[in-house]
Design a protein around this motif. Structure first.
Motif, PDB file in Angstrom:
ATOM      1  N   LEU A 224     -35.347 -20.159 -29.563  1.00 26.01           N
ATOM      2  CA  LEU A 224     -36.148 -20.707 -28.469  1.00 26.01           C
ATOM      3  C   LEU A 224     -35.556 -22.019 -27.971  1.00 26.01           C
ATOM      4  N   MET A 225     -35.142 -22.872 -28.863  1.00 27.69           N
ATOM      5  CA  MET A 225     -34.560 -24.146 -28.465  1.00 27.69           C
ATOM      6  C   MET A 225     -33.272 -23.942 -27.673  1.00 27.69           C
ATOM      7  N   ILE A 226     -32.408 -23.055 -28.149  1.00 25.86           N
ATOM      8  CA  ILE A 226     -31.117 -22.834 -27.489  1.00 25.86           C
ATOM      9  C   ILE A 226     -31.308 -22.314 -26.070  1.00 25.86           C
ATOM     10  N   PHE A 227     -32.076 -21.238 -25.942  1.00 21.95           N
ATOM     11  CA  PHE A 227     -32.165 -20.582 -24.638  1.00 21.95           C
ATOM     12  C   PHE A 227     -33.133 -21.287 -23.687  1.00 21.95           C
ATOM     13  N   SER A 228     -33.973 -22.158 -24.201  1.00 24.21           N
ATOM     14  CA  SER A 228     -34.792 -22.984 -23.314  1.00 24.21           C
ATOM     15  C   SER A 228     -33.935 -24.041 -22.630  1.00 24.21           C
ATOM     16  N   LEU A 229     -32.990 -24.598 -23.375  1.00 22.15           N
ATOM     17  CA  LEU A 229     -32.101 -25.615 -22.802  1.00 22.15           C
ATOM     18  C   LEU A 229     -31.247 -25.056 -21.665  1.00 22.15           C
ATOM     19  N   THR A 230     -30.922 -23.753 -21.742  1.00 22.44           N
ATOM     20  CA  THR A 230     -30.050 -23.179 -20.713  1.00 22.44           C
ATOM     21  C   THR A 230     -30.715 -23.119 -19.341  1.00 22.44           C
ATOM     22  N   ALA A 231     -32.025 -23.340 -19.281  1.00 19.71           N
ATOM     23  CA  ALA A 231     -32.713 -23.354 -17.980  1.00 19.71           C
ATOM     24  C   ALA A 231     -32.466 -24.653 -17.221  1.00 19.71           C
ATOM     25  N   MET A 232     -32.022 -25.695 -17.900  1.00 17.89           N
ATOM     26  CA  MET A 232     -31.938 -27.008 -17.271  1.00 17.89           C
ATOM     27  C   MET A 232     -30.916 -27.117 -16.140  1.00 17.89           C
ATOM     28  N   PRO A 233     -29.693 -26.569 -16.279  1.00 20.16           N
ATOM     29  CA  PRO A 233     -28.732 -26.734 -15.181  1.00 20.16           C
ATOM     30  C   PRO A 233     -29.199 -26.172 -13.850  1.00 20.16           C
ATOM     31  N   PHE A 234     -29.701 -24.934 -13.852  1.00 22.81           N
ATOM     32  CA  PHE A 234     -30.089 -24.343 -12.576  1.00 22.81           C
ATOM     33  C   PHE A 234     -31.339 -24.998 -12.003  1.00 22.81           C
ATOM     34  N   PHE A 356     -38.341 -27.500 -20.220  1.00 21.80           N
ATOM     35  CA  PHE A 356     -37.057 -28.191 -20.208  1.00 21.80           C
ATOM     36  C   PHE A 356     -36.485 -28.237 -18.794  1.00 21.80           C
ATOM     37  N   GLY A 357     -36.710 -27.166 -18.017  1.00 30.16           N
ATOM     38  CA  GLY A 357     -36.248 -27.177 -16.637  1.00 30.16           C
ATOM     39  C   GLY A 357     -36.919 -28.261 -15.822  1.00 30.16           C
ATOM     40  N   SER A 358     -38.213 -28.468 -16.042  1.00 29.81           N
ATOM     41  CA  SER A 358     -38.935 -29.517 -15.311  1.00 29.81           C
ATOM     42  C   SER A 358     -38.438 -30.900 -15.716  1.00 29.81           C
ATOM     43  N   ILE A 359     -38.013 -31.035 -16.977  1.00 36.36           N
ATOM     44  CA  ILE A 359     -37.437 -32.313 -17.409  1.00 36.36           C
ATOM     45  C   ILE A 359     -36.162 -32.607 -16.636  1.00 36.36           C
ATOM     46  N   SER A 360     -35.321 -31.568 -16.449  1.00 37.54           N
ATOM     47  CA  SER A 360     -34.089 -31.782 -15.693  1.00 37.54           C
ATOM     48  C   SER A 360     -34.399 -32.144 -14.246  1.00 37.54           C
ATOM     49  N   MET A 361     -35.461 -31.569 -13.681  1.00 36.40           N
ATOM     50  CA  MET A 361     -35.867 -31.939 -12.328  1.00 36.40           C
ATOM     51  C   MET A 361     -36.319 -33.391 -12.262  1.00 36.40           C
ATOM     52  N   LEU A 362     -37.102 -33.805 -13.260  1.00 37.55           N
ATOM     53  CA  LEU A 362     -37.557 -35.197 -13.300  1.00 37.55           C
ATOM     54  C   LEU A 362     -36.383 -36.156 -13.472  1.00 37.55           C
ATOM     55  N   ILE A 363     -35.408 -35.760 -14.271  1.00 37.98           N
ATOM     56  CA  ILE A 363     -34.212 -36.593 -14.447  1.00 37.98           C
ATOM     57  C   ILE A 363     -33.506 -36.784 -13.111  1.00 37.98           C
ATOM     58  N   CYS A 364     -33.413 -35.710 -12.321  1.00 34.13           N
ATOM     59  CA  CYS A 364     -32.734 -35.787 -11.031  1.00 34.13           C
ATOM     60  C   CYS A 364     -33.513 -36.596 -10.001  1.00 34.13           C
ATOM     61  N   SER A 365     -34.786 -36.842 -10.251  1.00 36.85           N
ATOM     62  CA  SER A 365     -35.602 -37.611  -9.306  1.00 36.85           C
ATOM     63  C   SER A 365     -35.685 -39.090  -9.671  1.00 36.85           C
ATOM     64  N   LEU A 366     -34.830 -39.549 -10.598  1.00 29.90           N
ATOM     65  CA  LEU A 366     -34.906 -40.931 -11.079  1.00 29.90           C
ATOM     66  C   LEU A 366     -34.184 -41.940 -10.189  1.00 29.90           C
ATOM     67  N   GLY A 367     -33.719 -41.507  -9.017  1.00 28.44           N
ATOM     68  CA  GLY A 367     -33.079 -42.448  -8.107  1.00 28.44           C
ATOM     69  C   GLY A 367     -31.603 -42.628  -8.354  1.00 28.44           C
ATOM     70  N   TRP A 368     -30.900 -41.555  -8.642  1.00 24.96           N
ATOM     71  CA  TRP A 368     -29.449 -41.606  -8.855  1.00 24.96           C
ATOM     72  C   TRP A 368     -28.739 -41.975  -7.554  1.00 24.96           C
ATOM     73  N   ASP A 369     -27.649 -42.745  -7.689  1.00 28.67           N
ATOM     74  CA  ASP A 369     -26.817 -43.029  -6.520  1.00 28.67           C
ATOM     75  C   ASP A 369     -26.045 -41.790  -6.096  1.00 28.67           C
ATOM     76  N   ASN A 370     -25.733 -40.922  -7.058  1.00 30.40           N
ATOM     77  CA  ASN A 370     -24.966 -39.717  -6.777  1.00 30.40           C
ATOM     78  C   ASN A 370     -25.625 -38.543  -7.499  1.00 30.40           C
ATOM     79  N   LEU A 371     -26.319 -37.692  -6.748  1.00 31.98           N
ATOM     80  CA  LEU A 371     -27.030 -36.566  -7.359  1.00 31.98           C
ATOM     81  C   LEU A 371     -26.088 -35.533  -7.951  1.00 31.98           C
ATOM     82  N   VAL A 372     -24.880 -35.433  -7.410  1.00 28.90           N
ATOM     83  CA  VAL A 372     -23.911 -34.474  -7.957  1.00 28.90           C
ATOM     84  C   VAL A 372     -23.565 -34.835  -9.394  1.00 28.90           C
ATOM     85  N   VAL A 373     -23.374 -36.126  -9.649  1.00 27.87           N
ATOM     86  CA  VAL A 373     -23.073 -36.581 -11.008  1.00 27.87           C
ATOM     87  C   VAL A 373     -24.265 -36.317 -11.930  1.00 27.87           C
TER      88      VAL A 373
END
Length: 405
Positions: A224-234, A356-373
């Protein structure tokens, strides 16, 4: 004990139509996200809201969808699949109308939360039905490949369709279309017979306690831990792609939808290539290769993804492809660890992945100067962690193989 309908009689229109119907139910989440993605920057402008506020309509949707799965999975083991499915579809239809009528970003976010909770019921029941009916490992894997392949068509078509419809409708019209889809699902659900053979004879509160029982299984917990993490990139890509293409690279919403569809087409190819090619490989080697490619592509994305829309699109393609190719493998492995509590197992699978996917979304909403990075860093870190955990799980032999293998 409830009498379970034979496989051929589960759905009024036959078993092949059942698979199509289950794919349609699984498509509610990607449809609810991708159809309105091209309108996201415009919605933020209309409500005079920040990009971060607009992204909350995505990240909070995924978060509450994930949390609701922890409720609906065990409750479907207690009350049966059909009752939970009906309630979820009714809630989805009502919430979609709420979103269409919203007069502020706050009200839209609230409507999206209720829409997510309804989606959670639909998703948990549809996947539990798969495990109720198709019990052998390879058979279940084949069904999951086709369901996921058909489901992946939605991320390909929805943004292009959404951008096209925005030429004639406002974003409110897109939510009316989602409401109509929920209504169609509700009507078709009356052709479905109950698939749960043995209901839990406990109180609703105690049925939620089955979550702890399932999580005590070491093999399931590790996978569960392994395959839950794989949702984060997309999921990071979903929340950031419109802003990367339209704001950072200056494309129109229509051009963005084409880039999105290009990337999503490789999501479609992933399960098909696994079924035709990769399934001949040992699962261990396939997943080592899979996670290795994801981490390598993430590293290259950090270095070169900001050079233009084509650089970003081409470097993210292997991440999308491998992320979709490992879904049937992960689902079958996790669903094979326990012989009972199908609804709870599926609820935990989906809720954990989307949490975990929602965490990655929240990380991307933290005000990055470069979202690609930001997106590339998530891919690199996730690929590295998944590879390390997969090697460890196999070295200690903590999981069992699916039935029939």
């Amino acid at each position: 004990m409830d009498k379970q309908a034979p496989h051929s009689e589960v759905f009024l229109f036959g078993q092949k139509s059942l698979i199509v119907f289950l794919a349609f139910l699984n498509a509610f989440v990607p449809l609810s996200i991708d159809l309105y993605l091209p309108a996201l920057p415009g919605m933020a402008h209309l409500f005079a809201a920040s990009e971060s506020s607009a992204k909350l309509t995505l990240s909070l949707f995924m978060l509450f969808f994930a949390l609701s799965m922890l409720l609906w999975g065990p409750l479907s083991d207690r009350y049966g699949r059909k009752k939970i499915l009906w309630f979820g579809l009714l809630l989805y239809v009502s919430a979609s109308l709420w979103c269409a009528l919203a007069q502020s970003m706050e009200w839209l976010i609230a409507g999206r939360i209720f829409q997510a909770i309804g989606c959670g019921a639909v998703q948990s029941v549809s996947m539990a039905i798969v495990k109720d009916i198709f019990r052998e490992g390879r058979t279940m894997e084949n069904v999951l490949v086709w369901i996921q392949t058909m489901t992946i068509l939605c991320p390909m078509i929805a943004p292009v369709l959404g951008a096209f419809l925005l030429q004639y409708l406002s974003w409110r019209g897109l939510f009316i279309i989602l409401m109509a889809g929920g209504g169609a699902g509700l009507l078709l659900s009356f052709a479905l017979k109950e698939t749960l053979a043995d209901r839990l004879e406990t109180s609703p509160l105690r049925s939620l306690g089955r979550i702890g029982f399932v999580l005590r299984d070491r093999g399931f917990r590790s996978l569960l831990m392994i395959f839950s993490l794989t949702a984060m990139p997309f999921m990071a890509f979903l929340s950031s792609s419109a802003f990367i293409y339209e704001n950072m690279f200056g494309t129109t919403s229509q051009v963005y939808s084409y880039f999105f569809a290009l990337n999503a087409s490789f999501s479609l190819l992933g399960p098909l290539c696994y079924a035709r090619l990769f399934r001949r490989m040992p699962r261990f080697l396939f997943l080592v290769m899979n996670f290795g490619i994801i981490l390598s592509a993430g590293f290259l994305l950090c270095l070169y993804g900001s050079m233009g829309p084509w650089f970003f699109a081409l470097l993210f393609i292997p991440i999308t492809f491998m992320g979709s190719a490992n879904r049937p493998v992960g689902a079958v492995l996790m669903m094979s660890q326990l012989d009972s509590d199908n609804g709870t197992v599926v609820g935990l699978m989906s809720s954990s992945a989307l949490f975990f996917g929602s965490i990655s979304m929240l990380i991307c909403s933290l005000g990055w100067d470069n979202l690609v990075v930001a997106v590339g860093s998530i891919c690199f870190v996730v690929g590295s962690i998944c590879l390390a955990l997969w090697l460890r799980v196999n070295r200690k032999r903590v999981y069992r193989l699916p039935k029939g293998e």
